[in-house]
Design a protein around this motif. Structure first.
Motif, short mmCIF file in Angstrom:
data_model
loop_
_atom_site.label_atom_id
_atom_site.label_comp_id
_atom_site.label_asym_id
_atom_site.label_seq_id
_atom_site.Cartn_x
_atom_site.Cartn_y
_atom_site.Cartn_z
N ILE A 212 0.83 -1.20 0.00
CA ILE A 212 0.00 0.00 0.00
C ILE A 212 0.86 1.25 0.00
O ILE A 212 2.03 1.21 0.42
CB ILE A 212 -0.95 0.01 1.21
N ASP A 213 0.30 2.37 -0.44
CA ASP A 213 1.06 3.61 -0.43
C ASP A 213 1.00 4.25 0.96
O ASP A 213 0.31 3.77 1.87
CB ASP A 213 0.64 4.56 -1.55
N ARG A 214 1.73 5.36 1.13
CA ARG A 214 1.90 5.92 2.47
C ARG A 214 0.60 6.46 3.05
O ARG A 214 0.34 6.29 4.25
CB ARG A 214 2.96 7.04 2.44
N SER A 215 -0.22 7.10 2.24
CA SER A 215 -1.46 7.67 2.77
C SER A 215 -2.41 6.58 3.23
O SER A 215 -3.09 6.73 4.26
CB SER A 215 -2.13 8.56 1.72
N VAL A 216 -2.47 5.48 2.51
CA VAL A 216 -3.34 4.37 2.91
C VAL A 216 -2.77 3.69 4.16
O VAL A 216 -3.51 3.29 5.07
CB VAL A 216 -3.50 3.37 1.75
N TYR A 217 -1.45 3.55 4.22
CA TYR A 217 -0.81 3.03 5.43
C TYR A 217 -1.18 3.88 6.65
O TYR A 217 -1.49 3.36 7.73
CB TYR A 217 0.70 3.00 5.25
N THR A 218 -1.16 5.20 6.49
CA THR A 218 -1.51 6.09 7.60
C THR A 218 -2.92 5.82 8.09
O THR A 218 -3.19 5.82 9.30
CB THR A 218 -1.35 7.55 7.17
N TYR A 219 -3.84 5.60 7.16
CA TYR A 219 -5.23 5.30 7.52
C TYR A 219 -5.31 4.02 8.35
O TYR A 219 -5.88 4.00 9.45
CB TYR A 219 -6.06 5.17 6.24
N PRO A 240 -10.24 7.89 11.48
CA PRO A 240 -8.86 7.87 11.01
C PRO A 240 -8.65 8.88 9.88
O PRO A 240 -9.60 9.29 9.22
CB PRO A 240 -8.68 6.44 10.51
N PRO A 241 -7.40 9.27 9.64
CA PRO A 241 -7.13 10.25 8.58
C PRO A 241 -7.41 9.66 7.20
O PRO A 241 -6.94 8.58 6.87
CB PRO A 241 -5.63 10.57 8.75
N THR A 242 -8.18 10.37 6.41
CA THR A 242 -8.56 9.89 5.09
C THR A 242 -7.72 10.56 4.02
O THR A 242 -7.18 11.66 4.22
CB THR A 242 -10.05 10.18 4.83
N ASN A 243 -7.61 9.91 2.85
CA ASN A 243 -6.95 10.53 1.71
C ASN A 243 -7.97 11.09 0.72
O ASN A 243 -7.63 11.43 -0.41
CB ASN A 243 -6.01 9.55 1.01
N ILE A 244 -9.23 11.20 1.16
CA ILE A 244 -10.32 11.71 0.32
C ILE A 244 -10.53 13.19 0.60
O ILE A 244 -10.49 13.62 1.75
CB ILE A 244 -11.61 10.92 0.59
N TYR A 251 -11.52 5.57 2.57
CA TYR A 251 -10.21 5.64 1.94
C TYR A 251 -10.32 5.19 0.49
O TYR A 251 -11.30 4.56 0.08
CB TYR A 251 -9.22 4.72 2.68
N PHE A 252 -9.28 5.51 -0.28
CA PHE A 252 -9.11 5.00 -1.64
C PHE A 252 -7.72 4.39 -1.73
O PHE A 252 -6.72 5.08 -1.50
CB PHE A 252 -9.28 6.11 -2.67
N SER A 253 -7.65 3.10 -2.04
CA SER A 253 -6.38 2.38 -2.05
C SER A 253 -6.16 1.68 -3.38
O SER A 253 -6.96 0.84 -3.80
CB SER A 253 -6.36 1.33 -0.92
N ALA A 254 -5.06 2.01 -4.05
CA ALA A 254 -4.58 1.25 -5.20
C ALA A 254 -3.41 0.41 -4.69
O ALA A 254 -2.39 0.95 -4.28
CB ALA A 254 -4.14 2.19 -6.32
N HIS A 255 -3.58 -0.90 -4.66
CA HIS A 255 -2.56 -1.75 -4.04
C HIS A 255 -2.41 -3.08 -4.77
O HIS A 255 -3.32 -3.52 -5.48
CB HIS A 255 -2.89 -2.01 -2.56
N THR A 256 -1.26 -3.70 -4.59
CA THR A 256 -1.06 -5.06 -5.06
C THR A 256 -1.58 -6.02 -4.01
O THR A 256 -1.70 -5.67 -2.83
CB THR A 256 0.42 -5.34 -5.35
N THR A 257 -1.88 -7.22 -4.43
CA THR A 257 -2.41 -8.20 -3.48
C THR A 257 -1.93 -9.60 -3.82
O THR A 257 -1.74 -9.95 -5.00
CB THR A 257 -3.96 -8.16 -3.48
N GLN A 258 -1.69 -10.37 -2.78
CA GLN A 258 -1.28 -11.77 -2.93
C GLN A 258 -1.81 -12.54 -1.74
O GLN A 258 -1.84 -12.03 -0.62
CB GLN A 258 0.25 -11.89 -2.97
N THR A 259 -2.26 -13.78 -1.95
CA THR A 259 -2.75 -14.60 -0.85
C THR A 259 -2.03 -15.95 -0.82
O THR A 259 -1.68 -16.50 -1.86
CB THR A 259 -4.26 -14.84 -0.92
N LEU A 260 -1.80 -16.45 0.39
CA LEU A 260 -1.30 -17.80 0.62
C LEU A 260 -2.18 -18.46 1.67
O LEU A 260 -2.76 -17.79 2.53
CB LEU A 260 0.15 -17.77 1.11
N THR A 261 -2.25 -19.77 1.61
CA THR A 261 -3.07 -20.55 2.54
C THR A 261 -2.23 -21.59 3.23
O THR A 261 -1.34 -22.20 2.63
CB THR A 261 -4.25 -21.21 1.79
N LEU A 262 -2.52 -21.81 4.52
CA LEU A 262 -1.76 -22.75 5.34
C LEU A 262 -2.72 -23.59 6.16
O LEU A 262 -3.63 -23.05 6.80
CB LEU A 262 -0.80 -21.98 6.27
#
Length: 265
Positions: A212-219, A240-244, A251-262
């Motif tokens: 995630i980017d810094r503003s979304v991390y702050t949220y 919480p602080p919003t980026n809107i 919030y608005f988040s443009a992020h990469t995503t990956q999942t693993l299962t155990l």
């Protein structure tokens, strides 16, 4: 397994993520609440618009209908979101691109809300493992477990992460956020310590890792901190602080995503 860098501060933050609080905070009602995510998965993207209710009220958030929702990027692509069900706005399938900035625009009843988020480059999880949770055991003698995430942080680049955990298909409500201020370029282990759902041998745990980017991390970090404070009885919940802009909930988040299962042993 790569050599693991154990970070005391990360452990302390994770230990604090124990009390579950609702993410729709604050006691004022009637504000627009935007939950908007763009990911690097080739899928229909969804944006949720709701109206908040007082913190002390029941957790039912009325949908916001009739809005115009558009996401654009810095290379001129534009994606319109149609209302597929009340308060749920859906695009055609598309893939978010790492290191590209996306802008959200929501128009509702003459008010325009905007937000921008830059999708980071992806950092991959190496693996998951489990271990006994210290001092936690079921009354029948079974050991409680904690799941650990392993990844290699890229050197010389500021990175922020959010983790989401599911146990047997049920999402853990604790918030997990980390950055690389003390782990830049290192092999990192994160223990997902929570007290929402007890984990035992035979359970199936899924973990999603978001870059995630810094503003979304702050949220999300603010919500994580509020969970810790609420657990300690320190403060009342706040938004919480919003980026809107203009400021509203969500919030608005443009992020990469990956999942693993155990499967826990």
């Amino acid at each position: 397994m790569k050599k693991v860098f154990f970070l005391f501060l990360v452990g302390c933050l994770a230990l604090s993520c124990t009390k579950v609080v609702d993410l729709k905070l604050g006691n004022a009602a009637g504000q627009l609440d935007i939950e908007a995510n763009i990911t690097d998965v080739d899928t229909v993207q969804q944006i949720f618009l709701r109206t908040n209710v007082p913190f002390s009220a029941t957790n039912v958030y009325p949908p916001v209908t009739g809005a115009t929702v558009v996401v654009s990027d810095e290379v001129g692509s534009q994606y319109s979101f149609a209302e597929s069900s009340p308060g749920v706005y859906t695009s055609r399938p598309f893939v978010g691109v790492g290191e590209r900035t996306y802008t959200l625009q929501v128009d509702k009843e003459g008010q325009t809300y905007t937000a921008s988020s830059t999708m980071p480059g992806i950092v991959r999880m190496d693996s998951l493992s489990d271990k006994n949770r210290p001092l936690n055991r079921h009354q029948d003698g079974r050991d409680q477990k904690v799941v650990s995430v392993y990844y290699a942080d890229p050197p010389g680049v500021a990175n922020q992460y959010r983790f989401i955990e599911w146990v047997n298909g049920v999402q853990v409500k604790s918030v997990f956020t980390y950055d690389d201020q003390l782990t830049d370029g290192r092999d990192v282990t994160v223990d997902l310590l929570e007290q929402d759902i007890d984990i035992y041998a035979g359970d199936t745990v899924k973990v999603e890792m978001q870059c995630i980017d810094r503003s979304v991390y702050t949220y999300w970090f603010a919500l994580e901190s509020q969970q810790a404070n609420n657990f300690n009885g320190a403060v009342a919940p706040a938004n919480p602080p919003t980026n809107i802009s203009p400021a509203t909930l969500g919030y608005f988040s443009a992020h990469t995503t990956q999942t693993l299962t155990l499967v826990i042993k």
